[in-house]
Motif scaffolding. Structure first.
Motif, PDB file in Angstrom:
ATOM      1  N   CYS A  15       6.007 -95.915 -57.893  1.00 60.00           N
ATOM      2  CA  CYS A  15       7.809 -96.081 -57.521  1.00 60.00           C
ATOM      3  C   CYS A  15       7.433 -95.278 -56.257  1.00 60.00           C
ATOM      4  O   CYS A  15       8.319 -95.152 -55.241  1.00 60.00           O
ATOM      5  N   TRP A  16       7.615 -93.761 -56.728  1.00 56.77           N
ATOM      6  CA  TRP A  16       7.634 -92.597 -55.407  1.00 56.77           C
ATOM      7  C   TRP A  16       6.857 -92.850 -54.241  1.00 56.77           C
ATOM      8  O   TRP A  16       6.971 -92.344 -53.377  1.00 56.77           O
ATOM      9  N   ASP A  17       5.227 -92.850 -54.906  1.00 57.98           N
ATOM     10  CA  ASP A  17       4.100 -92.777 -53.644  1.00 57.98           C
ATOM     11  C   ASP A  17       4.546 -94.551 -52.399  1.00 57.98           C
ATOM     12  O   ASP A  17       4.277 -94.118 -51.688  1.00 57.98           O
ATOM     13  N   LYS A  18       4.929 -95.541 -53.354  1.00 63.27           N
ATOM     14  CA  LYS A  18       5.381 -96.476 -52.571  1.00 63.27           C
ATOM     15  C   LYS A  18       6.459 -96.358 -51.304  1.00 63.27           C
ATOM     16  O   LYS A  18       6.717 -96.372 -49.965  1.00 63.27           O
ATOM     17  N   ILE A  19       7.988 -95.629 -52.304  1.00 63.57           N
ATOM     18  CA  ILE A  19       8.849 -95.123 -51.256  1.00 63.57           C
ATOM     19  C   ILE A  19       8.150 -94.391 -50.371  1.00 63.57           C
ATOM     20  O   ILE A  19       9.199 -94.614 -49.198  1.00 63.57           O
ATOM     21  N   GLU A  20       7.384 -92.930 -50.149  1.00 66.70           N
ATOM     22  CA  GLU A  20       6.632 -92.409 -49.221  1.00 66.70           C
ATOM     23  C   GLU A  20       6.416 -92.972 -47.823  1.00 66.70           C
ATOM     24  O   GLU A  20       6.604 -93.053 -47.234  1.00 66.70           O
ATOM     25  N   THR A  21       5.443 -93.898 -48.952  1.00 71.17           N
ATOM     26  CA  THR A  21       4.347 -95.170 -47.826  1.00 71.17           C
ATOM     27  C   THR A  21       5.392 -95.799 -47.191  1.00 71.17           C
ATOM     28  O   THR A  21       5.733 -95.243 -45.752  1.00 71.17           O
TER      29      THR A  21
END
Length: 103
Positions: A15-21
């Protein structure tokens, strides 16, 4: 979610990877890693909780004086909705003002 098992941790990381992207795709100029974004989110949560705690403390105090208004930004309001009872607290069933007939 406050679970700490491996599957939950992996889900949170994704989820945090998606937010970062998404964040870096929208901002354009400056890259922010997910650790920085997460820390910013945690700091906003702390600030919102502190605002409500200070206001509650003021409202339960004595001495009168002018009322204290808390000013919330739209982000603060959205975080408050996400956190729910963690900001405002729960009602105590053992309140001193309870109706004695219901006991």
């Amino acid at each position: 979610c406050k679970l700490t098992d491996t599957r939950t941790h992996q889900g949170k990381t994704k989820c945090w990877d998606k937010i970062e992207t998404e964040f870096n795709g929208a901002s354009g100029e400056v890259f922010r890693p997910k650790d920085v974004l997460r820390k910013k989110y945690e700091n906003i949560k702390k600030r919102v909780k502190r605002k409500y705690a200070d206001h509650k403390c003021y409202m339960q105090g004595t001495g009168g004086g002018p009322s204290q208004e808390i000013t919330l930004t739209t982000i603060d309001s959205e975080i408050k909705e996400i956190l729910g009872s963690r900001v405002e607290g729960n009602q105590s069933e053992f309140d001193g003002d309870a109706n004695s007939k219901s006991l």
